[in-house]
Design a protein around this motif. Structure first.
Motif, PDB file in Angstrom:
ATOM      1  N   ILE A   1      -6.777   0.549   4.798  1.00  0.00           N
ATOM      2  CA  ILE A   1      -7.165  -0.949   5.508  1.00  0.00           C
ATOM      3  C   ILE A   1      -7.958  -1.562   4.171  1.00  0.00           C
ATOM      4  CG2 ILE A   1      -8.286  -2.327   7.078  1.00  0.00           C
ATOM      5  CD1 ILE A   1      -7.156  -0.443   8.875  1.00  0.00           C
ATOM      6  N   GLY A   2      -7.518  -2.741   3.455  1.00  0.00           N
ATOM      7  CA  GLY A   2      -8.068  -3.299   2.461  1.00  0.00           C
ATOM      8  C   GLY A   2      -9.478  -4.002   2.788  1.00  0.00           C
ATOM      9  N   TYR A   3      -9.801  -4.573   1.756  1.00  0.00           N
ATOM     10  CA  TYR A   3     -11.013  -5.268   1.868  1.00  0.00           C
ATOM     11  C   TYR A   3     -10.911  -6.798   2.446  1.00  0.00           C
ATOM     12  CZ  TYR A   3     -13.143  -2.487  -1.655  1.00  0.00           C
ATOM     13  OH  TYR A   3     -13.704  -1.303  -2.143  1.00  0.00           O
ATOM     14  N   THR A   4     -11.755  -7.169   3.202  1.00  0.00           N
ATOM     15  CA  THR A   4     -11.659  -8.553   3.814  1.00  0.00           C
ATOM     16  C   THR A   4     -12.219  -9.694   3.196  1.00  0.00           C
ATOM     17  OG1 THR A   4     -13.615  -7.943   4.919  1.00  0.00           O
ATOM     18  CG2 THR A   4     -11.512  -7.761   6.245  1.00  0.00           C
TER      19      THR A   4
ATOM     20  N   TYR B   1      -1.911  -4.046   8.984  1.00  0.00           N
ATOM     21  CA  TYR B   1      -3.077  -4.332   9.966  1.00  0.00           C
ATOM     22  C   TYR B   1      -2.898  -5.397  11.257  1.00  0.00           C
ATOM     23  CZ  TYR B   1      -3.979  -8.715   7.589  1.00  0.00           C
ATOM     24  OH  TYR B   1      -3.843 -10.169   7.085  1.00  0.00           O
TER      25      TYR B   1
ATOM     26  N   SER C   1       0.910  -1.256  -0.180  1.00  0.00           N
ATOM     27  CA  SER C   1      -0.012  -0.022  -0.045  1.00  0.00           C
ATOM     28  C   SER C   1       0.980   1.294  -0.029  1.00  0.00           C
ATOM     29  CB  SER C   1      -1.008  -0.067   1.201  1.00  0.00           C
ATOM     30  OG  SER C   1      -1.652  -1.174   1.247  1.00  0.00           O
TER      31      SER C   1
ATOM     32  N   LYS D   1      -8.993  -1.996  -2.741  1.00  0.00           N
ATOM     33  CA  LYS D   1      -9.263  -0.866  -1.874  1.00  0.00           C
ATOM     34  C   LYS D   1      -8.121   0.015  -1.812  1.00  0.00           C
ATOM     35  CE  LYS D   1     -11.929   1.055   1.252  1.00  0.00           C
ATOM     36  NZ  LYS D   1     -12.239   0.459   2.500  1.00  0.00           N
TER      37      LYS D   1
ATOM     38  N   LEU E   1      -5.034  -8.370  -6.865  1.00  0.00           N
ATOM     39  CA  LEU E   1      -3.977  -8.237  -5.907  1.00  0.00           C
ATOM     40  C   LEU E   1      -2.985  -7.191  -6.422  1.00  0.00           C
ATOM     41  CD1 LEU E   1      -3.410  -8.516  -2.750  1.00  0.00           C
ATOM     42  CD2 LEU E   1      -2.181 -10.440  -3.258  1.00  0.00           C
TER      43      LEU E   1
ATOM     44  N   SER F   1      -9.439  -8.729  -2.852  1.00  0.00           N
ATOM     45  CA  SER F   1      -7.990  -8.255  -2.910  1.00  0.00           C
ATOM     46  C   SER F   1      -7.913  -7.037  -2.020  1.00  0.00           C
ATOM     47  CB  SER F   1      -7.427  -8.198  -4.027  1.00  0.00           C
ATOM     48  OG  SER F   1      -7.065  -9.846  -4.364  1.00  0.00           O
ATOM     49  N   TRP F   2      -6.795  -6.801  -1.132  1.00  0.00           N
ATOM     50  CA  TRP F   2      -6.536  -5.688  -0.576  1.00  0.00           C
ATOM     51  C   TRP F   2      -6.194  -4.603  -1.476  1.00  0.00           C
ATOM     52  CZ3 TRP F   2      -5.631  -5.320   4.857  1.00  0.00           C
ATOM     53  CH2 TRP F   2      -4.814  -4.361   5.122  1.00  0.00           C
ATOM     54  N   THR F   3      -5.505  -4.919  -2.481  1.00  0.00           N
ATOM     55  CA  THR F   3      -5.066  -3.656  -3.398  1.00  0.00           C
ATOM     56  C   THR F   3      -6.116  -3.045  -4.123  1.00  0.00           C
ATOM     57  OG1 THR F   3      -3.120  -5.294  -3.742  1.00  0.00           O
ATOM     58  CG2 THR F   3      -3.286  -3.264  -5.115  1.00  0.00           C
TER      59      THR F   3
END
Ligand SMILES: Cc1cc2nc3c(=O)[nH]c(=O)nc-3n(C[C@H](O)[C@H](O)[C@H](O)COP(=O)(O)OP(=O)(O)OC[C@H]3O[C@@H](n4cnc5c(N)ncnc54)[C@H](O)[C@@H]3O)c2cc1C
Length: 492
Positions: A386-389, A143, A18, A396, A65, A392-394
């Motif tokens: 703070i990415g999605y649960t 996180y 990030s 967000k 991702l 994929s984190w990226t």
């Protein structure tokens, strides 16, 4: 005489996936703005540099991702940790971002002063205290705690004669060939490690208190392979990304709306992947509904294959105590082990665990409310990723970076020095994350809240967030903008 501390326009905390993304967006939008990245470790990559256990890989596809701005060119959609680390490092090097990183700078405190409209950020660097001031603070600190993974208290660990290893602290030369290995846990790390240790010649038992949803996914993405043959890399990547966003959104929504049908569908697939008569209900049928916790993916069914070949066993039970030779379970059974791996999770921490202070007032996170899941109420010029649960984190991270760029451009255009989300007392509160794994539940009371309506409500839904974050209005009754002259705040 002490000189004034160094000042940058934007200060990013963390040089993981990030932080590098944030730097990319900022320098592309504002080539003359100054920025620095403070990174507490010695390396770029965060998660993908820290975790070194065998088989470490993504558990979501790399087309989502990966960054929107940099095609993933690897041949596998479920990629190994080294390839992901290389991708992040290459992004930093190719864009000159690496030159902005200050390694071994652990941020411990950030104090906002409305008198100067700036943050004063203190970090620890090789035993010294380093102070930098910044106009905007962007937390990309992941996180979880880096120094310590989560291990519950187990009785009798001192009696056990073999090594007890947490995957977050993997010893460099752990030899498992010909050994009996018990992996405690049922999350993404456990299901990655199981088949990887079988590959290294171990006989593995995965011991779980309760089952998770585990489904197989092809390691290669046939659709992506096909479009890559006739489209340029960027276009093929965009198409594969769109397909995977669509697919994961549909999977999630169907799971939430029709949990029984989804459960039955997963059960049907597992019957095909597991040996005939296998006790799926005990080992693979969770108490919660699909996607109430993250679904675990196994590439090309490697976990199920290891079970079919008799190299990996599941045990669903609880540990009563460690013994000299392994584990005694609450059912009375004994599990022999030469090595025990505690894949029992992470210690969640947000914003790098730093102390936040606004105009002399120490902030308590539970008293704050997240704005658009990327800023905090009454905290000026501060954003976080703070990415999605459930995706994929990226996805967000990219949206938050785009939003921050638009926010800063809006402030420039109107001569604003300060942007503060202002909490509305009539907005009801809800826990920050509507997600139930143990590592979230253990700390949920120490996190900020989310609200019961926009713009305070967190939506774990990329397709819903996308138009708002990428194109939606920056002005908003909940956001107060102020000029440097300390005139009255403007709510546009
Ligand atoms: C084993 C594992 C596998 C995962 N697989 C996936 C996956 O497949 N798909 C997915 O979407 N997500 C996955 N995740 C979640 C994953 O963490 C994110 O995908 C992503 O790597 C997060 O990037 P980040 O840069 O936000 O955080 P991190 O990767 O955690 O990086 C944060 C950086 O900030 C630094 N930092 C933290 N605090 C401070 C401080 N106070 N001062 C200075 N520096 C600080 C850290 O040292 C680190 O370099 C996985 C997580 C783990 C643990």
């Amino acid at each position: 005489m002490s000189s004034a501390p160094e000042h940058v326009d934007v200060l990013i905390i963390g040089a993981g996936l990030s932080g590098i993304d944030a730097a990319y967006h900022l320098q592309r939008a504002f080539p003359s703005r100054t920025y620095a990245i403070l990174e507490m470790r010695e390396a770029i990559g965060g998660t993908w540099d820290l975790f070194r256990y065998p088989g470490i890989r993504s558990d979501s596809d790399m087309f989502t991702l990966g960054y929107r701005h940099r095609p993933w060119l690897g041949d596998k959609a479920i990629a190994d940790g080294d390839s992901i680390l290389r991708y992040v490092r290459d992004t930093a090097a190719d864009n000159g971002i690496d030159k902005h990183i200050r390694y071994r700078h652990k941020v411990i405190r950030a104090e906002w002063s409305s008198a100067g409209n700036r943050w004063t950020v203190t970090s620890e660097h090789d035993g010294d205290s380093v102070v930098i001031t910044a106009g905007f603070l962007f937390s990309c600190s992941g996180y979880y705690r880096y120094d310590q993974g989560y291990t519950p208290e187990f009785a009798g660990t001192e009696r056990f004669s073999g090594p007890i290893v947490h995957p977050q602290h993997w010893p460099e030369h752990l030899d498992v060939e010909g050994k009996r290995v018990v992996i405690v846990g049922s999350g993404a790390t456990a299901v990655t490690l199981g088949p990887a240790l079988v590959e290294q010649g171990a006989q593995v038992t995965m011991l779980q208190r309760s089952p998770s949803y585990i489904i197989s996914m092809p390691a290669r993405d046939a659709f992506a392979d096909r479009v890559r043959r006739f489209l340029p890399a960027k276009a093929a990547y965009a198409l594969a990304r769109a397909k995977n966003v669509g697919f994961s959104t549909v999977m999630y929504q169907v799971s939430q709306r029709y949990p029984k049908r989804m459960r039955a569908w997963i059960h049907g697939l597992q019957e095909r992947w597991l040996p005939e008569g296998y006790d799926i209900d005990t080992h693979f049928n969770p108490r919660y509904d699909p996607w109430d916790q993250r679904l675990c993916l196994v590439p090309n069914g490697d976990l199920f294959r290891a079970i079919r070949h008799g190299k990996l066993e599941m045990a669903t039970d609880r540990i009563e105590t460690f013994t000299e030779t392994g584990l005694r379970l609450e059912s009375g059974a004994d599990l022999d082990a030469d090595v025990v791996i505690t894949a029992t999770g992470l210690n969640l921490v947000v914003f790098g665990g730093i102390d936040l202070v606004v105009d002399g007032r120490e902030l308590k996170l539970p008293e704050l409310m997240a704005y658009k899941a990327m800023m905090l109420s009454d905290v000026p010029n501060f954003a976080f990723v703070i990415g999605y649960t459930n995706a994929s984190w990226t996805l967000k991270a990219d949206l938050v970076c785009e939003y921050v760029v638009r926010l800063l451009a809006h402030m420039d255009a109107h001569g604003y020095a300060k942007a503060t989300p202002v909490r509305d007392p009539s907005v009801g509160t809800a826990p920050f994350l509507d997600f139930e794994p143990g590592y979230v539940l253990r700390v949920i009371d120490s996190l900020p809240k989310q609200g019961d309506r926009a713009p305070w409500k967190l939506h774990m839904n990329y397709l819903r967030d996308l138009p708002k974050m990428r194109y939606g209005r920056i002005t908003d009754p909940a956001m107060r903008f102020e000029r440097a002259t300390h005139g009255a705040g403007v709510r546009e």
